[in-house]
Design a protein around this motif. Sequence first.
Motif, PDB file in Angstrom:
ATOM      1  N   GLN A 126      45.234  47.936  31.431  1.00  0.00           N
ATOM      2  CA  GLN A 126      44.415  46.838  32.676  1.00  0.00           C
ATOM      3  C   GLN A 126      45.338  46.542  33.371  1.00  0.00           C
ATOM      4  O   GLN A 126      44.966  46.146  34.627  1.00  0.00           O
ATOM      5  CB  GLN A 126      44.225  45.632  31.469  1.00  0.00           C
ATOM      6  CG  GLN A 126      43.330  44.368  32.367  1.00  0.00           C
ATOM      7  CD  GLN A 126      41.850  45.151  32.894  1.00  0.00           C
ATOM      8  OE1 GLN A 126      41.331  46.029  31.784  1.00  0.00           O
ATOM      9  NE2 GLN A 126      41.372  44.860  33.648  1.00  0.00           N
ATOM     10  N   ASN A 161      32.701  42.794  46.947  1.00  0.00           N
ATOM     11  CA  ASN A 161      32.604  43.593  45.692  1.00  0.00           C
ATOM     12  C   ASN A 161      34.176  43.659  45.188  1.00  0.00           C
ATOM     13  O   ASN A 161      34.328  43.723  43.928  1.00  0.00           O
ATOM     14  CB  ASN A 161      32.031  44.726  45.590  1.00  0.00           C
ATOM     15  CG  ASN A 161      30.575  44.477  45.991  1.00  0.00           C
ATOM     16  OD1 ASN A 161      29.970  43.587  45.652  1.00  0.00           O
ATOM     17  ND2 ASN A 161      29.759  45.580  46.410  1.00  0.00           N
ATOM     18  N   SER A 164      35.793  40.549  44.097  1.00  0.00           N
ATOM     19  CA  SER A 164      35.174  40.136  42.584  1.00  0.00           C
ATOM     20  C   SER A 164      36.027  40.926  41.444  1.00  0.00           C
ATOM     21  O   SER A 164      36.338  40.627  40.551  1.00  0.00           O
ATOM     22  CB  SER A 164      33.768  40.275  42.842  1.00  0.00           C
ATOM     23  OG  SER A 164      33.162  40.114  41.351  1.00  0.00           O
ATOM     24  N   ALA A 165      35.933  42.489  41.738  1.00  0.00           N
ATOM     25  CA  ALA A 165      36.126  43.375  40.784  1.00  0.00           C
ATOM     26  C   ALA A 165      37.873  43.094  40.453  1.00  0.00           C
ATOM     27  O   ALA A 165      38.362  43.217  39.346  1.00  0.00           O
ATOM     28  CB  ALA A 165      36.284  44.889  41.425  1.00  0.00           C
ATOM     29  N   ASP A 167      39.429  40.078  40.705  1.00  0.00           N
ATOM     30  CA  ASP A 167      39.453  39.013  39.970  1.00  0.00           C
ATOM     31  C   ASP A 167      39.086  39.109  38.626  1.00  0.00           C
ATOM     32  O   ASP A 167      40.044  38.747  37.751  1.00  0.00           O
ATOM     33  CB  ASP A 167      38.643  37.833  40.723  1.00  0.00           C
ATOM     34  CG  ASP A 167      39.006  37.391  42.009  1.00  0.00           C
ATOM     35  OD1 ASP A 167      40.257  37.661  42.314  1.00  0.00           O
ATOM     36  OD2 ASP A 167      38.285  36.826  42.835  1.00  0.00           O
ATOM     37  N   THR A 168      38.009  40.032  38.321  1.00  0.00           N
ATOM     38  CA  THR A 168      37.720  40.353  37.107  1.00  0.00           C
ATOM     39  C   THR A 168      38.957  40.970  36.017  1.00  0.00           C
ATOM     40  O   THR A 168      39.093  40.750  35.019  1.00  0.00           O
ATOM     41  CB  THR A 168      36.232  41.079  36.947  1.00  0.00           C
ATOM     42  OG1 THR A 168      35.248  40.430  37.724  1.00  0.00           O
ATOM     43  CG2 THR A 168      35.724  41.602  35.576  1.00  0.00           C
ATOM     44  N   ASN A 169      39.433  42.129  36.744  1.00  0.00           N
ATOM     45  CA  ASN A 169      40.549  42.840  36.180  1.00  0.00           C
ATOM     46  C   ASN A 169      41.709  42.037  35.897  1.00  0.00           C
ATOM     47  O   ASN A 169      42.223  42.021  34.808  1.00  0.00           O
ATOM     48  CB  ASN A 169      40.818  44.035  37.081  1.00  0.00           C
ATOM     49  CG  ASN A 169      39.889  45.332  37.286  1.00  0.00           C
ATOM     50  OD1 ASN A 169      39.115  45.328  36.192  1.00  0.00           O
ATOM     51  ND2 ASN A 169      40.041  45.710  38.215  1.00  0.00           N
ATOM     52  N   GLY A 171      41.636  38.698  35.300  1.00  0.00           N
ATOM     53  CA  GLY A 171      41.225  37.759  34.275  1.00  0.00           C
ATOM     54  C   GLY A 171      41.375  38.498  32.968  1.00  0.00           C
ATOM     55  O   GLY A 171      41.927  38.051  31.985  1.00  0.00           O
ATOM     56  N   THR A 172      40.854  39.779  32.873  1.00  0.00           N
ATOM     57  CA  THR A 172      40.811  40.432  31.741  1.00  0.00           C
ATOM     58  C   THR A 172      42.263  40.852  31.331  1.00  0.00           C
ATOM     59  O   THR A 172      42.907  40.949  30.045  1.00  0.00           O
ATOM     60  CB  THR A 172      40.075  41.983  31.699  1.00  0.00           C
ATOM     61  OG1 THR A 172      38.839  41.524  32.088  1.00  0.00           O
ATOM     62  CG2 THR A 172      40.094  42.557  30.464  1.00  0.00           C
ATOM     63  N   LYS A 175      43.921  37.882  29.642  1.00  0.00           N
ATOM     64  CA  LYS A 175      43.268  37.863  28.318  1.00  0.00           C
ATOM     65  C   LYS A 175      44.200  38.556  27.559  1.00  0.00           C
ATOM     66  O   LYS A 175      44.566  38.067  26.422  1.00  0.00           O
ATOM     67  CB  LYS A 175      41.709  37.788  28.177  1.00  0.00           C
ATOM     68  CG  LYS A 175      41.226  37.853  27.068  1.00  0.00           C
ATOM     69  CD  LYS A 175      39.594  38.187  27.046  1.00  0.00           C
ATOM     70  CE  LYS A 175      39.202  38.431  25.680  1.00  0.00           C
ATOM     71  NZ  LYS A 175      38.693  39.479  25.375  1.00  0.00           N
TER      72      LYS A 175
END
Length: 187
Positions: A126, A161, A164-165, A167-169, A171-172, A175
């Motif tokens: 990740q 895009n 957003s990708a 930011d998602t990465n 966040g993961t 986590k």
Amino acid sequence: MDSGKAAFYAAIIGFAAAVIGAGVGGWASYRGSRHQVIGGARSEHAHWLRQERRLAYGRLIQATINFRIHEIALFNKTLKALDSSSSPLKDGILSTCYSKETDLFLEVIVAVEELSLFGPTAVRGQGLAVSEGSHRLVKAMTSVATSSGATRAAAKQEYNNARSALDTNLGTFIKLCREDLESPVTL
């Protein structure tokens, strides 16, 4: 049997029992101490590893956030220059800011490399996705800055895009870091 001999035999048997008892006790003490030292060393190593992971995770998160903050400012300057009908390339906006952006992106790469030393496989993977997302974002921003007319809308969409990708990465990644730090360290 004479009482002198009986006392002598009793003394020999007592002495032998004491020597055997001391040997068994010493051996058991050695084994117990060795087990305790090995257990302590494992515990200390686990503590050190968790601390190094926490630092490596924090460095990647901080490097990515620094990169994103600078990238947003640079993107806004680029859009402002594009909206004012000037060229970000001619105005020197990209050449001035891009070197800082590159330095910050390199900090992300270095943090991912450090992470590869300490992190478990899922977290390392990740972290690599965060680095790749940062690179994709740099390319998309450059595409917006160098685009014109009809291609600019598509370039802005790709930029959004990519943002957003990333930011998602991120966040993961956070986590997975939390899950790793909350779980017991296995050696």
